[in-house]
Scaffold this motif. Sequence first.
Motif, short mmCIF file in Angstrom:
data_model
loop_
_atom_site.label_atom_id
_atom_site.label_comp_id
_atom_site.label_asym_id
_atom_site.label_seq_id
_atom_site.Cartn_x
_atom_site.Cartn_y
_atom_site.Cartn_z
N THR A 77 1.05 -1.26 -0.20
CA THR A 77 -0.10 0.21 0.02
C THR A 77 0.80 1.28 0.15
OG1 THR A 77 -1.71 -1.59 1.46
CG2 THR A 77 -2.13 1.15 1.24
N VAL A 78 1.83 1.21 0.57
CA VAL A 78 2.62 2.66 0.97
C VAL A 78 3.31 2.70 0.00
CG1 VAL A 78 5.04 3.47 2.21
CG2 VAL A 78 2.73 2.42 3.41
N GLY A 79 4.63 1.35 -0.69
CA GLY A 79 5.09 1.36 -1.93
C GLY A 79 4.12 1.85 -3.39
N LYS A 80 2.93 1.72 -2.64
CA LYS A 80 2.50 1.93 -4.23
C LYS A 80 1.89 3.55 -4.52
CE LYS A 80 -0.26 -1.66 -5.05
NZ LYS A 80 -1.52 -3.01 -5.09
N ILE A 81 2.23 4.28 -2.95
CA ILE A 81 1.81 5.70 -2.90
C ILE A 81 3.09 6.15 -3.22
CG2 ILE A 81 1.56 7.46 -1.12
CD1 ILE A 81 -1.03 5.24 0.09
N LEU A 82 4.19 6.37 -2.67
CA LEU A 82 5.60 6.20 -2.54
C LEU A 82 5.56 6.27 -4.29
CD1 LEU A 82 7.56 4.26 0.02
CD2 LEU A 82 7.64 7.31 -0.59
N ALA A 83 5.56 4.97 -5.03
CA ALA A 83 5.84 5.04 -6.33
C ALA A 83 5.30 5.65 -7.51
CB ALA A 83 5.79 3.58 -7.19
N GLU A 84 3.76 6.18 -6.79
CA GLU A 84 3.27 7.43 -7.33
C GLU A 84 3.89 8.77 -7.41
OE1 GLU A 84 -1.40 8.74 -7.69
OE2 GLU A 84 -1.17 6.70 -7.43
N LYS A 85 4.04 9.68 -5.81
CA LYS A 85 4.61 10.49 -5.32
C LYS A 85 5.77 10.33 -6.35
CE LYS A 85 2.39 10.74 -1.18
NZ LYS A 85 2.67 11.91 -1.39
N LEU A 86 6.79 9.62 -6.59
CA LEU A 86 8.32 10.08 -7.09
C LEU A 86 8.22 9.54 -9.16
CD1 LEU A 86 9.85 7.94 -4.59
CD2 LEU A 86 9.83 10.15 -5.26
N ARG A 87 7.31 8.86 -9.79
CA ARG A 87 6.44 8.83 -10.69
C ARG A 87 7.52 7.44 -10.56
NH1 ARG A 87 6.59 14.54 -11.79
NH2 ARG A 87 4.31 14.94 -12.02
N TYR A 88 8.02 6.37 -9.88
CA TYR A 88 8.92 5.32 -10.05
C TYR A 88 7.69 4.33 -10.56
CZ TYR A 88 12.78 6.79 -7.65
OH TYR A 88 14.04 7.91 -7.88
N THR A 89 8.30 2.90 -10.80
CA THR A 89 7.67 1.72 -10.33
C THR A 89 7.45 1.32 -9.11
OG1 THR A 89 7.92 2.16 -13.06
CG2 THR A 89 7.35 0.20 -12.04
N PHE A 90 6.25 0.17 -8.95
CA PHE A 90 6.44 -0.34 -8.04
C PHE A 90 6.41 -1.58 -8.07
CE2 PHE A 90 3.93 -2.93 -5.03
CZ PHE A 90 4.26 -3.07 -3.58
N VAL A 91 7.47 -2.20 -6.89
CA VAL A 91 7.75 -4.22 -8.17
C VAL A 91 7.74 -4.89 -6.24
CG1 VAL A 91 9.83 -5.47 -8.32
CG2 VAL A 91 9.74 -2.96 -9.17
N ASP A 92 6.36 -5.07 -6.73
CA ASP A 92 6.70 -6.79 -5.55
C ASP A 92 7.02 -7.93 -5.93
OD1 ASP A 92 5.13 -8.80 -4.12
OD2 ASP A 92 3.29 -7.23 -3.74
N VAL A 93 7.59 -8.15 -4.88
CA VAL A 93 9.07 -9.67 -5.92
C VAL A 93 7.90 -10.61 -5.07
CG1 VAL A 93 10.33 -10.74 -4.48
CG2 VAL A 93 11.01 -8.48 -4.89
N ASP A 94 7.32 -10.38 -4.46
CA ASP A 94 5.86 -12.09 -4.30
C ASP A 94 5.71 -12.24 -5.55
OD1 ASP A 94 6.85 -12.31 -1.63
OD2 ASP A 94 4.65 -12.09 -1.00
N HIS A 95 4.44 -10.69 -6.69
CA HIS A 95 4.23 -10.99 -7.41
C HIS A 95 5.05 -11.13 -8.55
CE1 HIS A 95 0.81 -8.22 -6.27
NE2 HIS A 95 0.96 -9.74 -5.30
N LEU A 96 6.67 -11.48 -8.71
CA LEU A 96 6.87 -11.47 -9.29
C LEU A 96 7.96 -12.91 -9.32
CD1 LEU A 96 10.24 -8.92 -9.50
CD2 LEU A 96 8.53 -8.80 -10.88
N ILE A 97 7.30 -13.38 -8.47
CA ILE A 97 7.61 -15.05 -8.39
C ILE A 97 6.57 -15.48 -8.64
CG2 ILE A 97 7.79 -16.59 -6.76
CD1 ILE A 97 9.77 -14.59 -4.77
#
Length: 176
Positions: A26-46
Amino acid sequence: MKKIIQTKKFPENLVLIGMFGSGKSTVGKILAEKLRYTFVDVDHLIEGKYKKPLQKVLDELGMKKFMRMEDETLRRLHYRHCVISPGGSAVYYPQGMKHLKSLGPRIFLKVALPELKKRLPDWSNRGVVCRGGNSLPALYRERAPLFRRYADITVGTARKSAERIANEILKSIKEC
């Protein structure tokens, strides 16, 4: 002669660590949006690699093989301009954690055990590596010192919105 003022460069990536249920996604997605970064969830990669939910991957591989694969996954990450959220068990892998530090500061989202119990009444299907016991208190006792050891920045989450936590993280990084 002109004086050159050096400013600290903002990190290429941010790495959020903490227990499952601490708010990394949840926090990671907000940070990514604020920074214009991509959010990467390692569990989802697996899950994407195996085309199965994390719990099924863990069940099929068994804990030892799963842990080896998870550590390798962490050590193979090479991203720029991302907020990375590894699984809570990432702290079991010293080399994986060292590699994550090379990608960016590791930010520990600290949540108290009573709060985790409220957030996670049933975590049996989350794909959790249970090395030191199958209860939430046992996992918390085992992992909490590891999160503290690896944290470059610690942000408490008690009674805070995800937005506020994200803002505190950004403030902490700018102050470092």
